[in-house]
Design a protein around this motif. Sequence first.
Motif, mmCIF file in Angstrom:
data_model
loop_
_atom_site.group_PDB
_atom_site.id
_atom_site.type_symbol
_atom_site.label_atom_id
_atom_site.label_comp_id
_atom_site.label_asym_id
_atom_site.label_seq_id
_atom_site.Cartn_x
_atom_site.Cartn_y
_atom_site.Cartn_z
ATOM 1 N N LYS A 190 39.053 16.020 27.738
ATOM 2 C CA LYS A 190 39.863 15.757 28.934
ATOM 3 C C LYS A 190 40.658 16.997 29.289
ATOM 4 O O LYS A 190 41.273 17.621 28.454
ATOM 5 C CB LYS A 190 40.811 14.590 28.692
ATOM 6 C CG LYS A 190 40.078 13.277 28.714
ATOM 7 C CD LYS A 190 41.042 12.106 28.831
ATOM 8 C CE LYS A 190 40.316 10.778 28.819
ATOM 9 N NZ LYS A 190 39.477 10.542 27.654
ATOM 10 N N ILE A 217 33.607 9.545 35.735
ATOM 11 C CA ILE A 217 34.208 9.878 34.437
ATOM 12 C C ILE A 217 34.379 11.391 34.293
ATOM 13 O O ILE A 217 35.439 11.892 33.946
ATOM 14 C CB ILE A 217 33.341 9.314 33.283
ATOM 15 C CG1 ILE A 217 33.412 7.779 33.283
ATOM 16 C CG2 ILE A 217 33.775 9.879 31.938
ATOM 17 C CD1 ILE A 217 32.421 7.115 32.322
ATOM 18 N N GLU A 221 32.871 7.761 26.365
ATOM 19 C CA GLU A 221 33.914 8.314 27.234
ATOM 20 C C GLU A 221 35.173 8.673 26.427
ATOM 21 O O GLU A 221 35.862 9.650 26.729
ATOM 22 C CB GLU A 221 34.265 7.293 28.320
ATOM 23 C CG GLU A 221 35.217 7.848 29.344
ATOM 24 C CD GLU A 221 35.697 6.812 30.353
ATOM 25 O OE1 GLU A 221 35.178 5.682 30.369
ATOM 26 O OE2 GLU A 221 36.607 7.163 31.117
ATOM 27 N N LEU A 265 29.251 7.704 36.011
ATOM 28 C CA LEU A 265 29.287 8.860 35.118
ATOM 29 C C LEU A 265 29.938 10.050 35.839
ATOM 30 O O LEU A 265 30.745 10.790 35.263
ATOM 31 C CB LEU A 265 27.854 9.198 34.694
ATOM 32 C CG LEU A 265 27.668 10.151 33.540
ATOM 33 C CD1 LEU A 265 28.409 9.662 32.307
ATOM 34 C CD2 LEU A 265 26.172 10.283 33.206
ATOM 35 N N VAL A 320 28.113 4.505 27.469
ATOM 36 C CA VAL A 320 28.942 5.463 28.210
ATOM 37 C C VAL A 320 30.422 5.113 28.023
ATOM 38 O O VAL A 320 31.253 6.000 27.818
ATOM 39 C CB VAL A 320 28.552 5.483 29.714
ATOM 40 C CG1 VAL A 320 29.533 6.318 30.522
ATOM 41 C CG2 VAL A 320 27.129 6.028 29.886
ATOM 42 N N ASN A 363 37.977 13.220 34.316
ATOM 43 C CA ASN A 363 38.381 13.913 33.089
ATOM 44 C C ASN A 363 38.683 15.386 33.334
ATOM 45 O O ASN A 363 39.145 16.085 32.445
ATOM 46 C CB ASN A 363 37.273 13.840 32.032
ATOM 47 C CG ASN A 363 37.276 12.506 31.313
ATOM 48 O OD1 ASN A 363 38.211 11.731 31.436
ATOM 49 N ND2 ASN A 363 36.226 12.246 30.565
#
Length: 213
Positions: free
Chosen positions: A81, A109, A76, A106, A72, A113
């Motif tokens: 983004k 993230i 990433e 997760l 991950v 993002n």
Amino acid sequence: LSLEERLASYVVEGTKEGLIPDLEEALNRYTALEVINGPLMAGMGEVGRLFNNNELIVAEVLQSAEVMKASVAYLENFMEKNESSVKGKILLATVKGDVHDIGKNLVEIILSNNGYHIVNLGIKVPPERIIEAYRVEKADAIGLSGLLVKSAQQMVSTAQDLRNAGIDVPIMVGGAALTRKFTKTRIRPEYNGMVVYAKDAMDGLDLANKLMD
Ligand code: B1M
């Protein structure tokens, strides 16, 4: 083995040898999130099954978790983004008594993002710490994660504690032991604000976008 089978087997075997080149290759065919939700999650599912059958011990599951985390972390860098203005601030916590954090991270993230300011409170977070952080951070929503059956019950009491502290911002809950029905019938009645159930991280993003609208 096919690429997909190899990716799943890194997680099952708990080995990182060859992992990064295979992740690179996978990115030619899939998005970063598809790699996570497809072969890597399939590997984790198999780990869960083997562990349940006593064919893996905790130490081995930890190694699998390490592989998942490393994957991950690498993937990433390739996620889309969306640098829009900050849509809101969300507290995230794995509930008291539960150490599982891969899913929660997760969610962090994906949300960060996509324009959310995330305050990640970590694992085994007791309600008092969530309440304290809420007061300091003045968050717009609170996200609770938990994978153990007892964590579902912990979410009920966390919701009660939040309500008793006068908090009523939306709560988003997620994790393997939960269901939409449990959320609706057991958690929601204990809270004064909205309570929504997210089945995965992308669902969490959709719900956050709706909540902040
Ligand atoms: Co544990 N573990 N584990 N474990 N572990 C499970 C959950 C289990 C189902 C395995 C099994 O028996 N089949 C089982 C739970 C049984 C139950 O309660 N019914 C279990 C057990 C029993 C345990 C211990 C008790 C084992 C022991 O010590 N005897 C112990 C618990 C300790 C504790 O918490 N107090 C334990 C420990 C561990 C490790 C530390 C070894 C490791 C965790 C490492 C870590 O997280 N840093 C581990 C792992 C890796 C698992 C499995 C194999 C995989 C979990 C995972 O990371 N999945 C798991 C079996 C399984 O799930 N197949 C299992 C990948 C992750 C991306 O998915 O977290 O589901 P997930 O997140 C998803 C969605 O749920 C959702 O989005 C994500 C995907 O996009 N989501 C949210 C999650 N949180 C969300 C929050 C949101 C929105 C969406 O909004 C806020």
